[in-house]
Design a protein around this motif. Sequence first.
Motif, PDB file in Angstrom:
ATOM      1  N   LEU A 101      54.139  -2.706  16.897  1.00  0.00           N
ATOM      2  CA  LEU A 101      54.954  -4.075  16.597  1.00  0.00           C
ATOM      3  C   LEU A 101      56.236  -3.989  17.654  1.00  0.00           C
ATOM      4  CD1 LEU A 101      56.183  -6.448  14.910  1.00  0.00           C
ATOM      5  CD2 LEU A 101      57.353  -4.544  13.723  1.00  0.00           C
ATOM      6  N   MET A 102      56.642  -3.160  17.986  1.00  0.00           N
ATOM      7  CA  MET A 102      57.872  -3.217  19.048  1.00  0.00           C
ATOM      8  C   MET A 102      57.318  -3.323  20.548  1.00  0.00           C
ATOM      9  SD  MET A 102      60.919  -2.719  20.097  1.00  0.00           S
ATOM     10  CE  MET A 102      61.618  -1.803  18.831  1.00  0.00           C
ATOM     11  N   MET A 103      56.106  -2.988  20.891  1.00  0.00           N
ATOM     12  CA  MET A 103      55.415  -3.529  22.196  1.00  0.00           C
ATOM     13  C   MET A 103      55.136  -4.944  22.146  1.00  0.00           C
ATOM     14  SD  MET A 103      53.015  -0.386  23.196  1.00  0.00           S
ATOM     15  CE  MET A 103      52.391   0.014  21.742  1.00  0.00           C
ATOM     16  N   ARG A 104      54.552  -5.555  20.986  1.00  0.00           N
ATOM     17  CA  ARG A 104      54.609  -6.882  20.939  1.00  0.00           C
ATOM     18  C   ARG A 104      55.821  -7.828  21.218  1.00  0.00           C
ATOM     19  NH1 ARG A 104      50.497  -6.261  16.824  1.00  0.00           N
ATOM     20  NH2 ARG A 104      52.130  -6.460  15.266  1.00  0.00           N
ATOM     21  N   ARG A 105      56.974  -7.239  20.698  1.00  0.00           N
ATOM     22  CA  ARG A 105      58.277  -8.004  20.591  1.00  0.00           C
ATOM     23  C   ARG A 105      58.720  -7.907  22.060  1.00  0.00           C
ATOM     24  NH1 ARG A 105      61.214  -9.178  16.574  1.00  0.00           N
ATOM     25  NH2 ARG A 105      63.102  -8.699  17.657  1.00  0.00           N
ATOM     26  N   ILE A 106      58.371  -6.608  22.874  1.00  0.00           N
ATOM     27  CA  ILE A 106      59.004  -6.503  24.172  1.00  0.00           C
ATOM     28  C   ILE A 106      58.188  -7.493  24.983  1.00  0.00           C
ATOM     29  CG2 ILE A 106      58.749  -5.101  26.106  1.00  0.00           C
ATOM     30  CD1 ILE A 106      59.262  -2.598  24.111  1.00  0.00           C
ATOM     31  N   ARG A 107      56.806  -7.543  24.907  1.00  0.00           N
ATOM     32  CA  ARG A 107      56.093  -8.286  25.764  1.00  0.00           C
ATOM     33  C   ARG A 107      56.213  -9.810  25.492  1.00  0.00           C
ATOM     34  NH1 ARG A 107      51.491  -4.458  24.647  1.00  0.00           N
ATOM     35  NH2 ARG A 107      51.265  -3.290  26.107  1.00  0.00           N
ATOM     36  N   ASP A 165      59.863  -7.802  31.380  1.00  0.00           N
ATOM     37  CA  ASP A 165      60.356  -9.350  31.825  1.00  0.00           C
ATOM     38  C   ASP A 165      58.929 -10.200  31.743  1.00  0.00           C
ATOM     39  OD1 ASP A 165      62.971  -8.591  31.827  1.00  0.00           O
ATOM     40  OD2 ASP A 165      62.914  -8.031  34.007  1.00  0.00           O
ATOM     41  N   GLY A 166      58.131 -10.138  31.190  1.00  0.00           N
ATOM     42  CA  GLY A 166      56.838 -11.140  30.946  1.00  0.00           C
ATOM     43  C   GLY A 166      55.868 -10.460  32.057  1.00  0.00           C
ATOM     44  N   LYS A 167      55.732  -9.554  32.848  1.00  0.00           N
ATOM     45  CA  LYS A 167      55.024  -9.391  33.936  1.00  0.00           C
ATOM     46  C   LYS A 167      54.729  -7.626  33.668  1.00  0.00           C
ATOM     47  CE  LYS A 167      58.550  -8.952  37.035  1.00  0.00           C
ATOM     48  NZ  LYS A 167      59.444  -9.793  37.755  1.00  0.00           N
ATOM     49  N   THR A 168      53.512  -7.324  34.307  1.00  0.00           N
ATOM     50  CA  THR A 168      53.244  -5.990  34.435  1.00  0.00           C
ATOM     51  C   THR A 168      53.284  -5.520  35.850  1.00  0.00           C
ATOM     52  OG1 THR A 168      51.543  -6.189  32.772  1.00  0.00           O
ATOM     53  CG2 THR A 168      51.141  -4.439  34.311  1.00  0.00           C
ATOM     54  N   VAL A 169      54.094  -4.453  36.018  1.00  0.00           N
ATOM     55  CA  VAL A 169      54.541  -4.073  37.285  1.00  0.00           C
ATOM     56  C   VAL A 169      53.982  -2.513  37.740  1.00  0.00           C
ATOM     57  CG1 VAL A 169      56.641  -3.467  38.732  1.00  0.00           C
ATOM     58  CG2 VAL A 169      56.631  -5.504  36.956  1.00  0.00           C
ATOM     59  N   ALA A 177      63.072   2.697  25.918  1.00  0.00           N
ATOM     60  CA  ALA A 177      64.341   1.942  26.429  1.00  0.00           C
ATOM     61  C   ALA A 177      64.553   2.091  27.982  1.00  0.00           C
ATOM     62  CB  ALA A 177      65.437   2.560  25.595  1.00  0.00           C
ATOM     63  N   TRP A 178      65.068   1.208  28.696  1.00  0.00           N
ATOM     64  CA  TRP A 178      65.235   1.486  29.936  1.00  0.00           C
ATOM     65  C   TRP A 178      66.427   1.162  30.567  1.00  0.00           C
ATOM     66  CZ3 TRP A 178      66.382  -2.512  33.646  1.00  0.00           C
ATOM     67  CH2 TRP A 178      66.217  -3.983  33.298  1.00  0.00           C
ATOM     68  N   PHE A 179      67.167   1.413  31.591  1.00  0.00           N
ATOM     69  CA  PHE A 179      68.510   1.058  32.131  1.00  0.00           C
ATOM     70  C   PHE A 179      68.392   0.773  33.601  1.00  0.00           C
ATOM     71  CE2 PHE A 179      68.385   4.049  28.737  1.00  0.00           C
ATOM     72  CZ  PHE A 179      69.448   3.437  27.806  1.00  0.00           C
ATOM     73  N   PRO A 180      69.045  -0.210  34.279  1.00  0.00           N
ATOM     74  CA  PRO A 180      69.011  -0.383  35.664  1.00  0.00           C
ATOM     75  C   PRO A 180      69.012   0.745  36.508  1.00  0.00           C
ATOM     76  CG  PRO A 180      70.923  -1.358  34.623  1.00  0.00           C
ATOM     77  CD  PRO A 180      70.082  -0.715  33.510  1.00  0.00           C
ATOM     78  N   GLY A 181      68.549   1.008  37.619  1.00  0.00           N
ATOM     79  CA  GLY A 181      68.452   2.193  38.581  1.00  0.00           C
ATOM     80  C   GLY A 181      68.956   1.383  39.954  1.00  0.00           C
ATOM     81  N   GLU A 182      68.930   2.182  40.926  1.00  0.00           N
ATOM     82  CA  GLU A 182      69.454   1.662  42.177  1.00  0.00           C
ATOM     83  C   GLU A 182      67.932   0.943  42.668  1.00  0.00           C
ATOM     84  OE1 GLU A 182      70.479   5.041  44.427  1.00  0.00           O
ATOM     85  OE2 GLU A 182      72.280   5.431  43.723  1.00  0.00           O
ATOM     86  N   ASP A 183      68.174  -0.185  43.721  1.00  0.00           N
ATOM     87  CA  ASP A 183      67.178  -0.666  44.363  1.00  0.00           C
ATOM     88  C   ASP A 183      66.110  -1.310  43.462  1.00  0.00           C
ATOM     89  OD1 ASP A 183      68.570   0.003  46.760  1.00  0.00           O
ATOM     90  OD2 ASP A 183      67.439   1.674  46.776  1.00  0.00           O
ATOM     91  N   ALA A 214      64.045  -2.787  26.450  1.00  0.00           N
ATOM     92  CA  ALA A 214      62.849  -2.044  26.542  1.00  0.00           C
ATOM     93  C   ALA A 214      61.969  -2.400  27.433  1.00  0.00           C
ATOM     94  CB  ALA A 214      62.712  -2.221  24.855  1.00  0.00           C
ATOM     95  N   LEU A 215      61.002  -1.466  27.683  1.00  0.00           N
ATOM     96  CA  LEU A 215      59.733  -1.982  28.388  1.00  0.00           C
ATOM     97  C   LEU A 215      58.813  -1.164  27.732  1.00  0.00           C
ATOM     98  CD1 LEU A 215      58.975   0.914  30.032  1.00  0.00           C
ATOM     99  CD2 LEU A 215      60.828   0.199  31.499  1.00  0.00           C
ATOM    100  N   VAL A 216      57.233  -1.564  28.130  1.00  0.00           N
ATOM    101  CA  VAL A 216      56.039  -0.851  27.778  1.00  0.00           C
ATOM    102  C   VAL A 216      55.997  -0.051  28.663  1.00  0.00           C
ATOM    103  CG1 VAL A 216      53.615  -1.164  26.734  1.00  0.00           C
ATOM    104  CG2 VAL A 216      55.649  -2.574  26.055  1.00  0.00           C
ATOM    105  N   LEU A 217      55.688   1.370  28.637  1.00  0.00           N
ATOM    106  CA  LEU A 217      55.267   2.086  29.554  1.00  0.00           C
ATOM    107  C   LEU A 217      53.891   2.511  29.359  1.00  0.00           C
ATOM    108  CD1 LEU A 217      56.218   4.307  31.657  1.00  0.00           C
ATOM    109  CD2 LEU A 217      56.477   5.898  29.921  1.00  0.00           C
ATOM    110  N   ARG A 218      52.914   2.158  30.724  1.00  0.00           N
ATOM    111  CA  ARG A 218      51.556   2.232  30.457  1.00  0.00           C
ATOM    112  C   ARG A 218      51.289   3.469  31.303  1.00  0.00           C
ATOM    113  NH1 ARG A 218      48.232  -2.295  29.996  1.00  0.00           N
ATOM    114  NH2 ARG A 218      49.435  -4.077  29.188  1.00  0.00           N
TER     115      ARG A 218
END
Length: 152
Positions: free
Chosen positions: A26-32, A102-106, A62-68, A43-47
């Motif tokens: 459920l959480m992964m659907r909401r994140i996407r 943010d709506g994309k796979t990176v 859960a994620w937090f902004p890092g450098e660069d 939050a992000l989905v970690l693959r």
Amino acid sequence: MAFDTRNGSRGARQPRGRLLIWANRLMMRRIRRGKGGMRGGQALVLRTVGAKSGEERQSPVAWFPGEDGSWLICASAGGAPKNPAWYYNLAAHPDRVSIDVDGKTVPVTAEQLHGDEREAAWQTITSSAPGFAEYQVKTDRELPVIRLTPRT
């Protein structure tokens, strides 16, 4: 740097079972859909690729902004004595990781932080989400902090 955090001997009970699987889906659907967060943060989905199975695994984190433009994540498992399974998947295949954010796979590369780098990242995490400091108090292992850097 190496993924070298050993399991602890004490900590909070780690959730498991069908209810957790359902809640994670459920959480992964909401994140996407761009509607999910964890503990008031992003939050992000970690693959990852399973360390033993070789199969793709997905986990909301859960994620937090890092450098660069990097993302910081913490293998807290809610303060459990053991590292989450995805930590071992990252350790086995740090270059076979991607995230849905943010709506994309990176595609990303995972690196565990140590020393001063870890301390600076830990301060970023705990200032944004004080609950992570509470997780650290619950367990005797040092909670691993991982930087996810976009692959080019």
